[in-house]
Design a protein around this motif. Sequence first.
Motif, mmCIF file in Angstrom:
data_model
loop_
_atom_site.group_PDB
_atom_site.id
_atom_site.type_symbol
_atom_site.label_atom_id
_atom_site.label_comp_id
_atom_site.label_asym_id
_atom_site.label_seq_id
_atom_site.Cartn_x
_atom_site.Cartn_y
_atom_site.Cartn_z
ATOM 1 N N PHE A 120 0.861 -1.180 0.000
ATOM 2 C CA PHE A 120 0.000 0.000 0.000
ATOM 3 C C PHE A 120 0.899 1.232 0.000
ATOM 4 O O PHE A 120 1.919 1.264 0.685
ATOM 5 C CB PHE A 120 -0.894 0.015 1.245
ATOM 6 C CG PHE A 120 -1.674 1.297 1.420
ATOM 7 C CD1 PHE A 120 -2.719 1.619 0.563
ATOM 8 C CD2 PHE A 120 -1.362 2.180 2.452
ATOM 9 C CE1 PHE A 120 -3.436 2.796 0.726
ATOM 10 C CE2 PHE A 120 -2.075 3.361 2.613
ATOM 11 C CZ PHE A 120 -3.115 3.663 1.753
ATOM 12 N N PHE A 121 0.534 2.242 -0.792
ATOM 13 C CA PHE A 121 1.316 3.468 -0.832
ATOM 14 C C PHE A 121 0.480 4.647 -0.320
ATOM 15 O O PHE A 121 -0.648 4.826 -0.737
ATOM 16 C CB PHE A 121 1.770 3.779 -2.268
ATOM 17 C CG PHE A 121 2.406 5.139 -2.396
ATOM 18 C CD1 PHE A 121 3.655 5.377 -1.862
ATOM 19 C CD2 PHE A 121 1.727 6.176 -3.022
ATOM 20 C CE1 PHE A 121 4.223 6.640 -1.941
ATOM 21 C CE2 PHE A 121 2.298 7.446 -3.118
ATOM 22 C CZ PHE A 121 3.551 7.674 -2.570
ATOM 23 N N ALA A 122 1.042 5.409 0.603
ATOM 24 C CA ALA A 122 0.377 6.622 1.084
ATOM 25 C C ALA A 122 1.212 7.826 0.692
ATOM 26 O O ALA A 122 2.420 7.833 0.905
ATOM 27 C CB ALA A 122 0.235 6.565 2.599
ATOM 28 N N PRO A 123 0.592 8.840 0.130
ATOM 29 C CA PRO A 123 1.361 10.013 -0.262
ATOM 30 C C PRO A 123 1.685 10.882 0.948
ATOM 31 O O PRO A 123 1.115 10.700 2.021
ATOM 32 C CB PRO A 123 0.380 10.755 -1.176
ATOM 33 C CG PRO A 123 -0.953 10.424 -0.595
ATOM 34 C CD PRO A 123 -0.850 9.006 -0.095
ATOM 35 N N ILE A 128 -3.948 2.842 15.736
ATOM 36 C CA ILE A 128 -4.064 1.384 15.938
ATOM 37 C C ILE A 128 -4.538 1.077 17.366
ATOM 38 O O ILE A 128 -5.426 0.247 17.582
ATOM 39 C CB ILE A 128 -2.700 0.678 15.674
ATOM 40 C CG1 ILE A 128 -2.272 0.836 14.204
ATOM 41 C CG2 ILE A 128 -2.740 -0.779 16.098
ATOM 42 C CD1 ILE A 128 -2.929 -0.077 13.209
ATOM 43 N N ALA A 129 -3.974 1.786 18.348
ATOM 44 C CA ALA A 129 -4.351 1.535 19.752
ATOM 45 C C ALA A 129 -5.793 1.961 20.024
ATOM 46 O O ALA A 129 -6.509 1.316 20.786
ATOM 47 C CB ALA A 129 -3.396 2.275 20.684
ATOM 48 N N LYS A 130 -6.219 3.031 19.369
ATOM 49 C CA LYS A 130 -7.594 3.515 19.565
ATOM 50 C C LYS A 130 -8.601 2.528 18.979
ATOM 51 O O LYS A 130 -9.639 2.238 19.580
ATOM 52 C CB LYS A 130 -7.746 4.882 18.902
ATOM 53 C CG LYS A 130 -9.140 5.480 19.031
ATOM 54 C CD LYS A 130 -9.255 6.770 18.231
ATOM 55 C CE LYS A 130 -10.684 7.282 18.231
ATOM 56 N NZ LYS A 130 -10.822 8.469 17.371
ATOM 57 N N ASP A 186 -7.385 -2.555 16.126
ATOM 58 C CA ASP A 186 -7.544 -3.375 14.926
ATOM 59 C C ASP A 186 -6.203 -3.415 14.197
ATOM 60 O O ASP A 186 -5.703 -2.391 13.745
ATOM 61 C CB ASP A 186 -8.639 -2.728 14.051
ATOM 62 C CG ASP A 186 -8.796 -3.381 12.677
ATOM 63 O OD1 ASP A 186 -8.028 -4.325 12.358
ATOM 64 O OD2 ASP A 186 -9.674 -2.934 11.912
ATOM 65 N N ILE A 187 -5.607 -4.614 14.116
ATOM 66 C CA ILE A 187 -4.277 -4.699 13.504
ATOM 67 C C ILE A 187 -4.332 -5.354 12.120
ATOM 68 O O ILE A 187 -3.360 -5.935 11.659
ATOM 69 C CB ILE A 187 -3.249 -5.414 14.417
ATOM 70 C CG1 ILE A 187 -3.726 -6.824 14.793
ATOM 71 C CG2 ILE A 187 -2.986 -4.604 15.678
ATOM 72 C CD1 ILE A 187 -2.679 -7.657 15.512
ATOM 73 N N LYS A 191 -3.647 0.724 6.751
ATOM 74 C CA LYS A 191 -3.684 1.722 5.673
ATOM 75 C C LYS A 191 -4.195 3.053 6.232
ATOM 76 O O LYS A 191 -3.627 4.117 5.978
ATOM 77 C CB LYS A 191 -4.622 1.280 4.539
ATOM 78 C CG LYS A 191 -4.142 0.090 3.726
ATOM 79 C CD LYS A 191 -5.183 -0.184 2.642
ATOM 80 C CE LYS A 191 -4.838 -1.390 1.797
ATOM 81 N NZ LYS A 191 -5.864 -1.633 0.768
ATOM 82 N N THR A 192 -5.285 2.977 6.995
ATOM 83 C CA THR A 192 -5.830 4.193 7.611
ATOM 84 C C THR A 192 -4.810 4.792 8.568
ATOM 85 O O THR A 192 -4.596 6.008 8.597
ATOM 86 C CB THR A 192 -7.138 3.870 8.379
ATOM 87 O OG1 THR A 192 -8.035 3.227 7.488
ATOM 88 C CG2 THR A 192 -7.779 5.128 8.940
ATOM 89 N N ALA A 193 -4.156 3.937 9.359
ATOM 90 C CA ALA A 193 -3.177 4.398 10.351
ATOM 91 C C ALA A 193 -2.012 5.139 9.690
ATOM 92 O O ALA A 193 -1.478 6.104 10.235
ATOM 93 C CB ALA A 193 -2.657 3.216 11.164
#
Length: 307
Positions: free
Chosen positions: A218-221, A246-248, A251-252, A258-260
């Motif tokens: 996955f690529f994040a700009p 992730i801690a909030k 969900d790992i 990707k959201t993290a």
Amino acid sequence: MSLVVVGSMAFDAIETPFGKSDKIIGGAGTYIAWCASNYTPVKQISVVGGDFPQAELDILTERGVDLEGVQIKKDEKTFFWSGRYHMDMNTRDTLDTQLNVLGSFEPVVPESYQDCEFLMLGNLAPSVQRSVIQQLKTRPKLIVMDTMNFWMEIAMDDLKQTLAMVDLLMVNDSEARELSGEYSLVKAAAKIMQMGPKYLIIKKGEHGALLFHGSKVFFAPALPLEEVFDPTGAGDTFAGGFIGHIAKTKDISFENMKTAIIVGSAMASFCVEKFGTQRLREINKADIDARLDEFVQLVNFDIQLGN
């Protein structure tokens, strides 16, 4: 919801083409805590000298950062780093490093930190990072580790030993190449994941970040910013946003990572706007949400392919 953060709390003095700071608060642990505390309470493990301002510790406590794991060595001095950035802001020269209290740091995990579900190991000696993992009675759901080329050059065996114990490694592109001996980042990622981590994030500064897991990528700009004032701490801020989300969410999954990564990128984009932790102290939830929305717009596209 227990996140334990291990990392330096330090003084920095920074010169960039756009300005110069006096001695300011820095350190990987500091940046990670400022960031992650937007999302979740943080339990901090670090060491400072008697010269570290009590007011700085108090403001972190107010933000929900538990400092029981921070050792204060009254008669010693806090870690100090000084650096000068080149015009491209991606390269820098270290002008001075004074290890001080960090030179003999032996982390102690307080009993109240034993409920750790998520562990973020900021860039420190691999033996120090490993010592924290070994002190935890129950393995966390996710162990994230940051490291740098310095340890690859002076402590590679030690580093590999610690790498084998973590779930996710964060490095930049030059570190990934050095660690793997491969120029292609895809090949580098495959090699590094064979060393232990199931996930790998390769940070590329102003060019975003890559997340690898098995054969998935996955690529994040990075947000195109008009001005980058001070990149110090951007990688640690990225890590803080990532592990905070992730801690909030607890969900790992690859999808949530990707959201993290987008959350981490948004936090890093704030960090570079002013010297040190200054910008991170000013922002609120509305600012963060607006910045996240900019990221969504940046990469949102619908395409239709003809037959």
